[in-house]
Design a protein around this motif. Sequence first.
Motif, mmCIF file in Angstrom:
data_model
loop_
_atom_site.group_PDB
_atom_site.id
_atom_site.type_symbol
_atom_site.label_atom_id
_atom_site.label_comp_id
_atom_site.label_asym_id
_atom_site.label_seq_id
_atom_site.Cartn_x
_atom_site.Cartn_y
_atom_site.Cartn_z
ATOM 1 N N ASN A 434 22.622 -21.232 23.625
ATOM 2 C CA ASN A 434 21.379 -21.922 23.244
ATOM 3 C C ASN A 434 21.000 -21.663 21.798
ATOM 4 N N ILE A 435 21.548 -20.616 21.173
ATOM 5 C CA ILE A 435 21.270 -20.345 19.765
ATOM 6 C C ILE A 435 22.039 -21.357 18.929
ATOM 7 N N ASP A 436 21.316 -22.162 18.151
ATOM 8 C CA ASP A 436 21.959 -23.252 17.412
ATOM 9 C C ASP A 436 21.986 -23.010 15.911
ATOM 10 N N ASN A 437 21.725 -21.763 15.481
ATOM 11 C CA ASN A 437 21.754 -21.437 14.060
ATOM 12 C C ASN A 437 22.479 -20.108 13.897
ATOM 13 N N PHE A 438 23.533 -20.101 13.093
ATOM 14 C CA PHE A 438 24.342 -18.895 12.948
ATOM 15 C C PHE A 438 23.548 -17.740 12.350
ATOM 16 N N GLU A 439 22.608 -18.037 11.468
ATOM 17 C CA GLU A 439 21.799 -16.973 10.861
ATOM 18 C C GLU A 439 21.023 -16.198 11.928
ATOM 19 N N ASP A 440 20.548 -16.898 12.952
ATOM 20 C CA ASP A 440 19.837 -16.217 14.047
ATOM 21 C C ASP A 440 20.784 -15.284 14.801
ATOM 22 N N ALA A 441 22.021 -15.744 14.994
ATOM 23 C CA ALA A 441 23.011 -14.907 15.680
ATOM 24 C C ALA A 441 23.349 -13.671 14.851
#
Length: 475
Positions: A434-441
Amino acid sequence: MASRTLSRVKFKPDLRSAKGTTIQRGLTIRFLRILTLIFLDVISLILACKLAVFLGTPLESPWTKQTSFLLLVLTVEIGLIAAQGLYKAGIFRRNYPALIKAVSLSGILLLLIAFLYEPESYVSRSTFLLFWFFSVAFICAGRCIFDVTTRLLRKKGAIRYPVFLISDIEDQESHIRLIEQENCYTVQGISDSKCLDRANREQTLEYLRNQGIVEALVSWNSIKNRLYVCWNFQTAGITLRILPTQNTIFHPKSVVWMIGEVPCMTIPAPIIAGSDFWVKRCFDLCCSIILLVILSPVYLLITLLIKLDSPGPIFFKQERIGLHCKKFKIWKFRTMVVNAEKMQKDLEAKNEIKDGVLFKLKNDPRITRVGTFLRRYSLDELPQVFNVLLGQMSLVGPRPLPLRDVEKFQTGHFIRQEVLPGITGLWQVSGRSNIDNFEDAVKLDLSYIENWSLWLDLKILLKTVQVVLRKTGAY
């Protein structure tokens, strides 16, 4: 830039792993200090007890005649003083109000024990009050003598900690003045923040180890953008003290330490550097072997289903980028058609990850029917237990990514390659696909590296089971 970084990779251990069994530096001096303080307190309490019995009102009681009760008195008194942290260095051992409070509380506790254990054999009031008074007086006097003696010895250059200062040139003079206030350090070297840059870090740590440096005092401006540096000092057995600047943000593993009147942030070195990480590796190996034995019927069943569902191999082996950007083959049960990697180029335009670093597609046409089921319950990841056994992965850590993704990394992303990759991690239990932004990961991976502990690994493993059973964000 990423491809150049990958081509220069040399094998190095996990960021959390010590290069050898390293005992915390300066431990001998700290141990001797604690033993000396305990010895002084024991002598003070014995003298206080004997003097109180001699001067107090005589009363037949086992508390004044039996050695076993004296041992109980010493245990309670010393235990409460230790529980208050009054054997720590610096202002802690000189905290006389807290010392008086600890002695008074232990006296009340002993009085309660005496009443409950021997209600007919009291200690006289005068003996009790005299014992309390002499205990406070002698223990405080002992601490005072210890401090005066310590100061005299340190003025002559003895029992000082060899330290290294890392600070910007414009701040070095003020930081040296601050260090000198504590009168327990010998500054054996000074450098600026460049010595902690990626290119110079290994050489700096090697120099500190060879010089026998016990503590490194680093300005916040020199370390705030180098989170992995904290682990480097820990695995070298060197205590890291971060000197304050305006608007200092405290690191999660830090404790506050006073230098003079100034509160500073300290990230202490463990007694045995890297010991937690080797416990983690032993845990990984034991769990992997147990999982292989228990899940062997599941492996056989999945193998049969894949063979019946679609043509092609049972396992899918893909080149991934692991520890320190070293390439390795990751194992999975095959969940896609045989030519899936070639088809990805045609599907790049439909990528659902906004910044394009990762490739994720919810209704991916390459996934087989059995593959859909395996992915929903993360059963396709089970063969990675073999990667754990080979030491290429851990049960918990940042996920290893394909070369295609790593080549799109920015400089700040490479921190996640400093630790052993894992089958599951904080990213996976905080949203999975569900995480759609690599920076958040990446932020989740950084949070894991910064706050890592064995307990955190266990919580992530338990959370993984819960997330998988609920099929949260799986596709």
